[in-house]
Every structure is written in C-alpha cells, then in structure tokens.
Design an enzyme around this catalytic site. Structure first.
Site, PDB file in Angstrom:
ATOM      1  N   GLU A 134       0.763  -1.397   0.075  1.00  0.00           N
ATOM      2  CA  GLU A 134      -0.043   0.119   0.189  1.00  0.00           C
ATOM      3  C   GLU A 134       0.936   1.235   0.144  1.00  0.00           C
ATOM      4  O   GLU A 134       0.649   2.337  -0.618  1.00  0.00           O
ATOM      5  CB  GLU A 134      -0.867  -0.009   1.147  1.00  0.00           C
ATOM      6  CG  GLU A 134      -1.968  -1.086   1.135  1.00  0.00           C
ATOM      7  CD  GLU A 134      -3.085  -0.830   0.106  1.00  0.00           C
ATOM      8  OE1 GLU A 134      -3.083  -0.072  -0.566  1.00  0.00           O
ATOM      9  OE2 GLU A 134      -3.747  -1.936  -0.115  1.00  0.00           O
ATOM     10  N   ASP A 274      -4.439  -9.492  -8.446  1.00  0.00           N
ATOM     11  CA  ASP A 274      -4.801  -8.645  -9.680  1.00  0.00           C
ATOM     12  C   ASP A 274      -3.797  -7.769 -10.272  1.00  0.00           C
ATOM     13  O   ASP A 274      -3.332  -7.991 -11.456  1.00  0.00           O
ATOM     14  CB  ASP A 274      -6.006  -7.729  -9.059  1.00  0.00           C
ATOM     15  CG  ASP A 274      -5.607  -7.004  -7.753  1.00  0.00           C
ATOM     16  OD1 ASP A 274      -4.659  -7.259  -7.102  1.00  0.00           O
ATOM     17  OD2 ASP A 274      -6.728  -6.158  -7.423  1.00  0.00           O
ATOM     18  N   GLU A 388     -12.090   0.600 -10.403  1.00  0.00           N
ATOM     19  CA  GLU A 388     -11.870  -0.443 -11.213  1.00  0.00           C
ATOM     20  C   GLU A 388     -12.917  -0.293 -12.571  1.00  0.00           C
ATOM     21  O   GLU A 388     -12.297  -0.361 -13.543  1.00  0.00           O
ATOM     22  CB  GLU A 388     -11.792  -1.971 -10.644  1.00  0.00           C
ATOM     23  CG  GLU A 388     -10.627  -2.049 -10.060  1.00  0.00           C
ATOM     24  CD  GLU A 388     -10.355  -1.648  -8.279  1.00  0.00           C
ATOM     25  OE1 GLU A 388     -11.475  -1.252  -8.092  1.00  0.00           O
ATOM     26  OE2 GLU A 388      -9.433  -1.738  -7.553  1.00  0.00           O
TER      27      GLU A 388
HETATM   28  C1  DMJ Z   1      -6.030   0.492  -5.304  1.00  0.00           C
HETATM   29  O1  DMJ Z   1      -5.408   0.823  -4.157  1.00  0.00           O
HETATM   30  C2  DMJ Z   1      -5.188  -0.121  -6.495  1.00  0.00           C
HETATM   31  O2  DMJ Z   1      -5.848  -0.205  -7.507  1.00  0.00           O
HETATM   32  C3  DMJ Z   1      -4.940  -1.630  -5.868  1.00  0.00           C
HETATM   33  O3  DMJ Z   1      -4.165  -2.212  -6.837  1.00  0.00           O
HETATM   34  C4  DMJ Z   1      -6.251  -2.228  -5.669  1.00  0.00           C
HETATM   35  N1  DMJ Z   1      -7.316  -1.584  -5.689  1.00  0.00           N
HETATM   36  C5  DMJ Z   1      -7.339  -0.254  -4.913  1.00  0.00           C
HETATM   37  C6  DMJ Z   1      -8.747   0.315  -5.127  1.00  0.00           C
HETATM   38  O4  DMJ Z   1      -9.809  -0.560  -5.087  1.00  0.00           O
END
Ligand code: DMJ
Length: 574
Positions: A134, A274, A388
């Site tokens: 994060e 993802d 997304e």
């Molecule tokens: C974001 O912090 C980033 O896109 C992360 O890869 C996963 N998704 C969150 C938001 O949904």
C-alpha cells in the site's frame, strides 16, 4: 434523409447535407455531453479534496461523515493506533495521492502548493509499521509520478523552481523499504516499520500482488536516482514469485516469504493477485524488457484457459486448474482495462458489460458477488468507492470511441453522487443492499476513481504523452531512455511517427514493442489496430503435442489449442 431530384430541392438538400457534414449534430451533442460530465467530475474531485484539506489534512484520509480524519497509512491492515507515536500527525497520504489528479485537472497552483508543503513537512522517519504494497503504490508511486510531472517543463505546472524535493522523499522512502527484502527467498515481508525495519515476530505471510507489484515504482526510482538497489530488489522478488508458479503457469494468492511456500492455492485475477498481472504487462510497456512480456504472456494465457468462463472469471486451484470459487470480486473489474492494453478488445468488452450489469443491479459494485448463486456474499456487501469499473470504462472508450462507454461513465457518476456524496465528502458504502454508509473516504477515490472518470470525458492529458498508469492510477511517462526496445525515432507522444521506407506511420509505444513490423509497415495506420495479444505457436508449422505449444490468435486474441491430430488452431468454441 430522402432528396427528390427537383433542382431547387436538390440544392436545399445539398445545403442541409453539407451542414450535417460540417457540424454533425451527434458529434456536437457528444462534445457537449463530455464537457458537462467533465465538469461534474471536476466538482466531485474538489468536493472530496476540499473536505479532506479542511477536516483531515495533514492526516492520511478523511472521515466524511464525522468530518474527521484517520491515519490510514498505518492502519492499512488493521494496525492498532497505539503502535503510532503520540505526536504523529499523519503522512498526508490523500494529498500525495491527489497530486497527479490535480495535474490532470490543470490546477497548477494547488499542485505546486502541495509539493511545497510536502517538501517542508513530510518525513518518513516515523516509528510506524506500514504495509509495503500500500505504501509503495500510494506514497512512493504518488511521489514519483508527481516528481515526473513537476520536472516536465512542457506541463508548466510549476511557476517557481522545483529542486527534486519529491524525488528525495521518494528515495528516502525507497531505502526504508529495502530491509523488507532481506529474506532467504528475496520475497519481501508485507509489513515494515519505517524507522526500525522489519519488526520482531513479523508475519511471514504475504500476497502475490503484495510482492509482485512493486516493479513500476521501484524500477522508476532506480532509473531516476541511479541507485539500482530498488529495481533489483523488486525484480528479484518478481522472478522468485514466477519461479514458484505451478506447471499450469498459475500462482496462488498467499505465500510465506521465508519458506517460499504457497499458503492459499486458489488462484484468480482478483484480490491478492490482480496487480501482479497488471505490473508484468505495464513493466514491459515501460521498460521494454523481454522477460516481462514472456512472463505476462504465459500468465495471461493461463488466466484465459483456467479462469475464463464466457465473460466471467472464476478462481481455480493453481495445481490442478480445477475451479474453486465462482465469484465476482469488485477488484476484478480492472481486468477489461488490462485486456485493452493487450489488444484483446472483444473479451474486454464482454466482461466489462457483465460488471456493469452488476453495478446497475445494485447501484454500485458489491465487493463480492457469488456467480453460482447470483447473490451477494453475505459478509462482503461493501463498496469502498473503488475505481476499477471506471478505469476499464476509460480504457475501453479510448480503444473503441464507442459513446456507450460515456453513458456507462455517466451512470457511475450519477450513482456516486446519489448514494455516496455527503456534506463532508464521499463516503464508502457499508452495505450495497441498504446503501448504509461508512465513515471513510479512501485516498484512491481521488487518485483513481475521479481521475479515470475525468479522463473518460476529457482525454487531453493522455493525448499529449504516452503514459502508463500505475495500479493506483499515477501516470508515468514512457520514455526511450528507460526502454530497451524503442526505436531511435520514438518520441514520447501518445502516438509516435515512425518512418519505414517511404511510409510514415503512427504507432503507439506498445505496438512498437509488440508488433514492430506491423506497426511500422502498415499503410493505413489510422485504420489499423494492432493486436498486442498475438503469441505465435511454438513450431512454425503449427504442429503440437499439447496445448502448451499453441499460442494466441492475432485477430481474435483467442487461445489456440492442440487438435487431436496435432495441429494448433482455434478449435475451442468461444
Ligand atoms: C487500489 O488501491 C489499487 O488499484 C490496488 O491495486 C487495488 N485496488 C485499490 C482500489 O480498489
């Protein structure tokens, strides 16, 4: 329009037709709509940003219902606040995350003010345990992207002088990440104390995305500082992760960084995995290293083979390939956007439509939706303002210019304003069945959700340059000096002119890497959409013993399979 052949009428018809031709009312209507929507999104951004600056700054994120704050950088992963020093005032995460969006909105004053404040006040010398992934995507990525934007003179975002203050902060942060990588496997710990390094008895469990999506930020940091340690650490971790894949080219969701063993074998394109896929492809676009493409290609083909069920993607056991969970997770909605970058537009379009149906059904996207029962997961009914679906909508509109995607964007904007807007900002939805709200405005709402919606209606920012967007929506420009394969005549516009013999053609940075001969030789480049998904069969004569020797069809982007008599082709029905 019917035009009977009377000379006077003919003349009138010609005039009318001409008027239609010169000012096509439908395209005029589209432009008006785009302008209106862009202004609506701008209002949304400032409603969220101004409230953050008033009630939460310099803390990390806004609590919009109580007009207060949360220091989420340290809370990510539920760290208790007592772990924080008493004089800790936050790391202004939402401000760092907003800089690139402010740049895209053209607000140079606020952009510059933010940079000044951060350079004078932001410190990472804090006794706080943060989540590496994060902190990397939000803070390191936010700083690097804003640094690149600030030092680009053509953007004219800085009136005074800019002395690389953000880069120095990024470098300091990057160095504090490095102890996390000191494990027997090279896979980083998920958590690091910014002041003291890895804490005693730290958990050794992490996720695939947690250790496989650091390369864009850390690679950029190495290129910018000349210190190779950041890129080497991230690349070593990525390679180790790839070595741990199953024979089906699938990766699990969680693993142990000390033993290098998988903990959760279920594999997917959603939560926990993802951005691993995303970073392989985007690292290839940014750095041009063949290795990234090879890894991505195999991983992508395996995803199509083992997860895809029509427009849906379920989870599968990484060892057997057998389906495990039949669920849609809201994070998966980034996938169609990734497929646009691959050139797999038809697949992107069909999945995007399904995600949008679910959005329409509930008003927003629930975190988890059980495909086999067509119901929401009983404990995952929330929608934390995730970006997304807007992100994929933006990519699909860029690729197709189909105005339907603008309608999708409009629906998303309407829902956000209807259900989540409160006087103190935008609040997450706790339960999409009741639209009960939760007191949290995540920083990615400013970094991503508002940004992608704005770019959908006004793409002038991306028209000027060839950018990739990190998983947190921070733009990084594709430049030749960072790239292994771009030709000498590449310049970093969104489209670059390339000369091949007498022919001058326009090609994107991606196409020059993936299909250089097609991109450079096409005579009608404006009509030619290259397919980056093409993977040739292993044998030139297309003979095969197993599916593993078959590639991906260049035109349809579908996976080719090995027939009973040993030839690769499009044998599987769609
Ligand atoms: C974001 O912090 C980033 O896109 C992360 O890869 C996963 N998704 C969150 C938001 O949904």
């Amino acid at each position: 329009m019917s035009c009977p052949l009377h000379p006077k009428r003919l003349f009138l018809c010609l005039l009318i037709s001409l008027a239609f031709f010169v000012v096509d009312p439908s395209s005029q209507h589209l432009e008006v709509k785009k302008k209106q929507m862009r202004e609506k999104v701008r209002e949304m951004f400032y409603h969220a940003y101004d409230n953050y600056m008033t009630y939460a700054f310099p803390h990390d994120e806004l609590k919009p219902l109580t007009k207060s704050f949360t220091d989420s950088l340290s809370e990510l992963g539920n760290l208790k606040l007592e772990h924080l020093p008493t004089d800790y005032n936050g790391s202004a995460v939402t401000l760092v995350e907003s800089l690139s969006s402010l740049a895209i909105l053209g607000n140079s004053t606020e952009f510059e003010k933010g940079i000044l404040w951060l350079s004078e006040n932001l410190t990472f010398d804090i006794d706080a345990r943060v989540n590496l992934f994060e902190c990397n995507i939000r803070v390191l990525g936010g700083l690097i992207s804003a640094h690149l934007l600030a030092s680009d003179p053509t953007n004219r975002l800085i009136q005074g002088s800019y002395n690389n203050q953000l880069l120095r902060l990024a470098e300091d942060l990057g160095k504090r990440f490095l102890p996390a990588f000191e494990t027997p496997t090279g896979l980083p710990y998920a958590w690091i104390n910014l002041k003291n390094g890895v804490m005693e008895n730290e958990t050794t469990e992490t996720s695939t995305s947690g250790c496989g999506s650091l390369i864009l930020e850390m690679g950029s940091l190495s290129r910018l500082t000349g210190d190779p340690r950041f890129e080497s650490a991230a690349l070593r971790a990525l390679r180790q992760l790839w070595r741990m894949r199953s024979s089906l080219d699938l990766l699990g969701t969680t693993l142990d960084v000390v033993t290098g063993e998988w903990i959760e074998y279920s594999s997917s394109i959603g939560a926990g995995v993802d951005s691993f896929y995303e970073y392989l492809l985007k690292a290839y676009i940014l750095f041009g290293k063949e290795d990234y493409w090879r890894m991505f290609r195999s991983a992508y083909m395996a995803s199509q083979k083992y997860f895809r069920h029509g427009p849906w993607y379920h989870e599968a056991n990484m060892w057997s390939g057998k389906p495990t969970y039949w669920q849609l997770t809201s994070l998966q909605a980034f996938w169609p956007g990734l497929q646009v970058l691959v050139g797999d537009i038809a697949a992107a379009n069909s999945s995007h439509r399904e995600f949008f149906h679910v959005w329409e059904k509930f008003g927003v996207l629930p975190e988890r939706y059980l495909l086999d029962h067509q119901i929401i997961h009983p404990t995952m009914k929330y929608y934390p303002l995730r970006p997304e679906l807007a992100e994929s909508t933006f990519y699909l509109y860029q690729a197709t210019k189909d105005p339907w995607y603008l309608d999708v964007g409009e629906t998303i904007v309407k829902s956000l304003n209807l259900y989540t807007k409160v006087p103190g900002g935008f609040a997450s939805v706790r339960d999409v069945t009741t639209m009960q709200l939760e007191d949290h405005q995540h920083s990615f709402f400013l970094a991503e959700t508002c940004k992608y919606l704005y770019l959908l209606f006004d793409d002038s920012f991306v028209a000027k340059r060839n950018y990739i967007f990190t998983t947190e929506g921070h733009p990084i420009q594709v430049v030749r000096s960072w790239h292994e394969k771009l030709p000498e005549n590449y310049f970093s516009g969104n489209w670059t002119l390339s000369k091949s013999g007498a022919w001058e053609s326009r090609a994107s940075a991606l196409s020059l890497q993936v299909c250089p001969s097609i991109a450079l030789n096409s005579r009608r480049p404006e009509q030619h959409r290259e397919s980056a998904c093409h993977v040739p069969d292993v044998q030139i004569n297309h003979k095969c013993w197993s599916n593993k020797e078959c590639g991906v069809d260049a035109t349809t982007c579908r996976l080719r399979t090995c027939s009973g008599v040993g030839y690769c082709g499009l044998w599987n029905p769609l």
